[in-house]
Design a protein around this motif. Structure first.
Motif, mmCIF file in Angstrom:
data_model
loop_
_atom_site.group_PDB
_atom_site.id
_atom_site.type_symbol
_atom_site.label_atom_id
_atom_site.label_comp_id
_atom_site.label_asym_id
_atom_site.label_seq_id
_atom_site.Cartn_x
_atom_site.Cartn_y
_atom_site.Cartn_z
ATOM 1 N N ALA A 162 0.813 -1.219 0.000
ATOM 2 C CA ALA A 162 0.000 0.000 0.000
ATOM 3 C C ALA A 162 0.847 1.271 0.000
ATOM 4 O O ALA A 162 0.341 2.356 -0.316
ATOM 5 C CB ALA A 162 -0.926 0.004 1.219
ATOM 6 N N GLN A 163 2.120 1.167 0.331
ATOM 7 C CA GLN A 163 2.992 2.339 0.356
ATOM 8 C C GLN A 163 3.549 2.701 -1.021
ATOM 9 O O GLN A 163 3.957 3.840 -1.251
ATOM 10 C CB GLN A 163 4.159 2.108 1.324
ATOM 11 C CG GLN A 163 3.736 1.996 2.784
ATOM 12 C CD GLN A 163 4.895 1.633 3.694
ATOM 13 O OE1 GLN A 163 5.749 0.821 3.329
ATOM 14 N NE2 GLN A 163 4.925 2.214 4.881
ATOM 15 N N ILE A 164 3.572 1.745 -1.928
ATOM 16 C CA ILE A 164 4.244 1.954 -3.212
ATOM 17 C C ILE A 164 3.676 3.134 -3.991
ATOM 18 O O ILE A 164 4.450 3.954 -4.532
ATOM 19 C CB ILE A 164 4.216 0.652 -4.046
ATOM 20 C CG1 ILE A 164 5.091 -0.411 -3.363
ATOM 21 C CG2 ILE A 164 4.684 0.895 -5.477
ATOM 22 C CD1 ILE A 164 5.089 -1.768 -4.040
ATOM 23 N N PHE A 201 5.243 6.858 -3.315
ATOM 24 C CA PHE A 201 6.590 7.318 -3.619
ATOM 25 C C PHE A 201 6.614 8.241 -4.828
ATOM 26 O O PHE A 201 5.904 8.014 -5.812
ATOM 27 C CB PHE A 201 7.516 6.132 -3.875
ATOM 28 C CG PHE A 201 7.751 5.256 -2.680
ATOM 29 C CD1 PHE A 201 8.347 5.771 -1.532
ATOM 30 C CD2 PHE A 201 7.372 3.922 -2.694
ATOM 31 C CE1 PHE A 201 8.561 4.964 -0.422
ATOM 32 C CE2 PHE A 201 7.585 3.102 -1.590
ATOM 33 C CZ PHE A 201 8.179 3.634 -0.448
ATOM 34 N N HIS A 202 7.454 9.254 -4.747
ATOM 35 C CA HIS A 202 7.675 10.119 -5.908
ATOM 36 C C HIS A 202 8.168 9.274 -7.078
ATOM 37 O O HIS A 202 7.657 9.360 -8.199
ATOM 38 C CB HIS A 202 8.706 11.201 -5.554
ATOM 39 C CG HIS A 202 9.079 12.088 -6.703
ATOM 40 N ND1 HIS A 202 10.067 11.755 -7.602
ATOM 41 C CD2 HIS A 202 8.612 13.303 -7.085
ATOM 42 C CE1 HIS A 202 10.198 12.734 -8.498
ATOM 43 N NE2 HIS A 202 9.319 13.673 -8.206
ATOM 44 N N THR A 203 9.186 8.425 -6.827
ATOM 45 C CA THR A 203 9.715 7.507 -7.824
ATOM 46 C C THR A 203 10.122 6.212 -7.136
ATOM 47 O O THR A 203 10.668 6.229 -6.038
ATOM 48 C CB THR A 203 10.947 8.102 -8.548
ATOM 49 O OG1 THR A 203 10.598 9.349 -9.147
ATOM 50 C CG2 THR A 203 11.465 7.148 -9.636
ATOM 51 N N LEU A 261 9.718 -2.991 -14.436
ATOM 52 C CA LEU A 261 9.309 -1.595 -14.248
ATOM 53 C C LEU A 261 7.829 -1.408 -14.576
ATOM 54 O O LEU A 261 7.100 -0.738 -13.838
ATOM 55 C CB LEU A 261 10.177 -0.673 -15.111
ATOM 56 C CG LEU A 261 11.686 -0.755 -14.852
ATOM 57 C CD1 LEU A 261 12.439 0.157 -15.805
ATOM 58 C CD2 LEU A 261 12.006 -0.403 -13.402
ATOM 59 N N SER A 262 7.376 -2.009 -15.665
ATOM 60 C CA SER A 262 5.946 -1.945 -16.005
ATOM 61 C C SER A 262 5.110 -2.662 -14.956
ATOM 62 O O SER A 262 4.002 -2.218 -14.606
ATOM 63 C CB SER A 262 5.702 -2.577 -17.379
ATOM 64 O OG SER A 262 6.366 -1.857 -18.388
ATOM 65 N N ARG A 263 5.640 -3.753 -14.447
ATOM 66 C CA ARG A 263 4.921 -4.489 -13.404
ATOM 67 C C ARG A 263 4.746 -3.637 -12.154
ATOM 68 O O ARG A 263 3.689 -3.644 -11.516
ATOM 69 C CB ARG A 263 5.693 -5.771 -13.094
ATOM 70 C CG ARG A 263 5.008 -6.694 -12.125
ATOM 71 C CD ARG A 263 5.859 -7.917 -11.868
ATOM 72 N NE ARG A 263 5.334 -8.722 -10.782
ATOM 73 C CZ ARG A 263 6.044 -9.543 -10.051
ATOM 74 N NH1 ARG A 263 7.354 -9.676 -10.286
ATOM 75 N NH2 ARG A 263 5.495 -10.232 -9.072
ATOM 76 N N LEU A 264 5.789 -2.911 -11.782
ATOM 77 C CA LEU A 264 5.702 -2.043 -10.606
ATOM 78 C C LEU A 264 4.620 -0.989 -10.782
ATOM 79 O O LEU A 264 3.876 -0.674 -9.843
ATOM 80 C CB LEU A 264 7.046 -1.371 -10.350
ATOM 81 C CG LEU A 264 8.104 -2.227 -9.638
ATOM 82 C CD1 LEU A 264 9.485 -1.617 -9.796
ATOM 83 C CD2 LEU A 264 7.743 -2.366 -8.163
ATOM 84 N N GLU A 265 4.507 -0.452 -11.984
ATOM 85 C CA GLU A 265 3.510 0.587 -12.227
ATOM 86 C C GLU A 265 2.106 0.007 -12.386
ATOM 87 O O GLU A 265 1.140 0.510 -11.792
ATOM 88 C CB GLU A 265 3.900 1.377 -13.481
ATOM 89 C CG GLU A 265 5.174 2.194 -13.302
ATOM 90 C CD GLU A 265 5.612 2.919 -14.547
ATOM 91 O OE1 GLU A 265 6.545 3.746 -14.466
ATOM 92 O OE2 GLU A 265 5.019 2.671 -15.629
ATOM 93 N N ASN A 266 1.986 -1.056 -13.161
ATOM 94 C CA ASN A 266 0.658 -1.575 -13.504
ATOM 95 C C ASN A 266 0.065 -2.486 -12.435
ATOM 96 O O ASN A 266 -1.146 -2.455 -12.184
ATOM 97 C CB ASN A 266 0.726 -2.334 -14.838
ATOM 98 C CG ASN A 266 1.151 -1.448 -15.992
ATOM 99 O OD1 ASN A 266 0.879 -0.246 -15.991
ATOM 100 N ND2 ASN A 266 1.829 -2.022 -16.967
ATOM 101 N N ALA A 295 8.230 4.121 -12.116
ATOM 102 C CA ALA A 295 9.281 3.163 -11.799
ATOM 103 C C ALA A 295 10.406 3.313 -12.807
ATOM 104 O O ALA A 295 10.177 3.269 -14.021
ATOM 105 C CB ALA A 295 8.736 1.738 -11.832
ATOM 106 N N LEU A 296 11.618 3.479 -12.306
ATOM 107 C CA LEU A 296 12.784 3.675 -13.163
ATOM 108 C C LEU A 296 13.911 2.756 -12.713
ATOM 109 O O LEU A 296 14.081 2.509 -11.513
ATOM 110 C CB LEU A 296 13.273 5.129 -13.098
ATOM 111 C CG LEU A 296 12.311 6.214 -13.575
ATOM 112 C CD1 LEU A 296 12.920 7.585 -13.331
ATOM 113 C CD2 LEU A 296 11.985 6.040 -15.057
ATOM 114 N N ALA A 297 14.680 2.266 -13.658
ATOM 115 C CA ALA A 297 15.850 1.471 -13.322
ATOM 116 C C ALA A 297 16.955 2.388 -12.791
ATOM 117 O O ALA A 297 17.225 3.445 -13.348
ATOM 118 C CB ALA A 297 16.358 0.714 -14.544
#
Length: 368
Positions: A136-138, A141-143, A153-158, A165-167
Motif C-alpha cells: 500500500a505504500q508503493i 513514492f515520488h519515484t 518496471l511496467s509491473r511495478l507501475e501496472n 518506476a525507473l531502473a
C-alpha cells in the motif's frame, strides 16, 4: 541549525560491507552525487552486526549518522528530512514500513524508494510478506527506483501502482576499481556472500570444473558458507574480502565468475555490482545467463555466458588469451562510460525533477 541537505538517504548500511551488497552500491552512488555537487545525509540504523564490522565509519563524501529507533528519525532528524530537497529510502531497512510511514509524514511528495532487491521484494509482497515495504505504500513514492530494469518496471507501475518506476542499477567507483598489475593467482574466482539459491550455480560453474581440472587454481571469497560444503583441494577459500581488496582480488584472476540469485535471473535485467567491478578492473567475466545481460555486455564480445560445467572446463582448458583480453577491455569501456557512480548519480538527479538540485555553487565534474 545546519544547512539543508539536497538528499537524505535512509538505507540498510553505508558503514559496513560485511555480508551485503548495499554498502558498496550506496558508496558509489553517493560519491557520484558528491562529485556532482549534491550535499547528502545518510541515516543508518545502529545494528550490532554492522557496528562490529565497519569498514567505512566516517566517509568524506557525505554525512553519515546513526539512529537507534524509528522514533529518532522524527525527533533528531525531522528538520533535516523536512528541509531536504529529496528523501530516498532503501530496501531492507529495519522496521522499513514504520520508517516509510514516518518519512511520508515529514516529507510528503518528496520520498522515493531505492530497491536494491526488487525481485526479492516483489516475491515477498506477493506472499504477503511486508518486512520492509508494504504494498500500500508503493503508490506514495515520488519515484520507485529499481535495481532491476526491463519488464519489472511496467509491473511495478501496472500491478503495484507505482507512480513512476525507473531502473537505477548499481555502479562502480572507477578510481578504486582498476587493475593492480598483480601476478595471476587463480584461473577462476568468485566473490559473493553465500546464498542458497546461488549455490547450485556456483557448484555447476566453479566447483565441478575445479574437480575436473585439478591442475587449475580456483578461489571463492565471501562469508557465511556452511561448514558442510566440501571444497575441492584446488579451491581456495577467503572468508571476507573488504572493498579495499576487491580490485587486487579481480586483478589476480584469469577469469572471474558472476553468479546471480534465482529471483533476479527470473526477472532479468539485474546486473550485480560485482559484474561492474570486475569489468572496471579489466578481468574477463564468465557469467550465468539471464535476460537483459547481453544488452549490457554483449556475449562473446564483452562477456562469456556459461550454462554448464563443460562450458567452463573448455574455456579454462583452452582459453584464447588475446581474445579474453579484448573481451575484458570491451567490458571495461562499456562500464566506464555508462555504469560509474557519477553516471548513476546524474541519472538519479535527472529523475528527481530538480527536487534535489545541488546546493554547492560549483559542482565537481568528471569523477568518472
Amino acid at each position: 541549525m545546519r544547512p539543508p541537505f539536497d538528499i537524505v538517504v535512509v538505507g540498510l548500511t553505508l558503514s559496513s560491507s560485511w555480508g551485503n551488497g548495499h554498502a558498496t552500491t550506496f558508496r558509489s552512488l553517493l560519491k557520484g552525487l558528491d562529485a556532482l555537487g549534491s550535499r547528502v545525509l545518510f541515516l543508518e540504523r545502529e545494528k550490532p552486526w554492522y557496528a562490529s564490522h565497519r569498514d567505512l565509519p566516517d566517509p568524506d563524501f557525505c554525512t553519515l549518522e546513526f539512529y537507534d529507533e524509528v522514533e529518532e528519525l522524527a525527533a533528531r532528524y525531522g528538520d533535516d528530512l523536512a528541509r531536504a530537497g529529496a528523501v530516498l529510502v532503501g530496501s531492507y531497512v529495519p522496521d522499513g514500513v514504520a520508517v516509510i510511514d514516518t518519512l511520508f509524514q515529514i516529507a510528503p511528495g518528496r520520498v522515493s524508494f531505492y530497491d536494491i532487491d526488487t525481485p526479492v521484494t516483489l516475491a515477498r509482497l506477493e506472499q504477503g510478506d511486508e518486512e520492509y515495504l508494504a504494498a500500500a505504500q508503493i503508490p506514495g513514492f515520488h519515484t520507485y527506483f529499481s535495481f532491476t530494469g526491463g519488464p519489472t518496471l511496467s509491473r511495478l507501475e501496472n500491478q503495484f501502482g507505482a507512480a513512476r518506476a525507473l531502473a537505477l542499477y548499481c555502479s562502480v567507483e572507477p578510481e578504486r576499481y582498476r587493475n593492480t598489475g598483480a601476478a595471476t593467482s587463480w584461473d577462476l574466482g568468485y566473490l559473493g556472500t553465500y546464498s542458497p539459491d546461488r549455490q547450485p550455480t556456483l557448484e555447476r560453474l566453479l566447483i565441478e570444473p575445479a574437480r575436473r581440472l585439478p591442475h587449475k587454481r580456483f578461489v571463492v571469497a565471501g562469508p557465511q558458507y556452511p561448514s558442510a560444503i566440501v571444497w575441492p583441494g584446488n579451491v581456495e577459500r577467503i572468508d571476507h574480502l573488504p572493498p579495499a581488496d576487491h580490485a587486487d582480488f579481480y586483478s589476480r584472476q584469469r577469469f572471474t565468475l558472476n553468479v546471480t540469485r534465482a529471483d533476479m535471473i527470473a526477472a532479468g535485467w539485474s546486473p550485480s555490482v560485482r559484474l561492474f567491478e570486475a569489468a572496471a578492473v579489466g578481468t574477463p567475466i564468465v557469467s550465468d545467463d539471464w535476460q537483459g545481460l547481453t544488452e549490457l555486455l554483449p556475449n562473446g564480445k564483452a562477456i562469456v555466458i556459461a550454462r554448464s560445467p563443460e562450458d567452463v572446463v573448455a574455456l579454462l582448458a583452452d582459453a584464447d588469451e588475446k581474445r579474453a583480453g579484448e573481451m575484458a577491455q570491451a567490458a571495461r569501456k562499456i562500464v566506464l562510460e555508462k555504469h560509474t557512480g557519477t553516471a548513476r548519480a546524474a541519472e538519479l538527479l535527472a529523475a528527481l525533477d530538480g527536487l534535489a538540485a545541488p546546493s554547492r555553487s560549483t559542482a565537481r565534474a568528471g569523477a568518472a
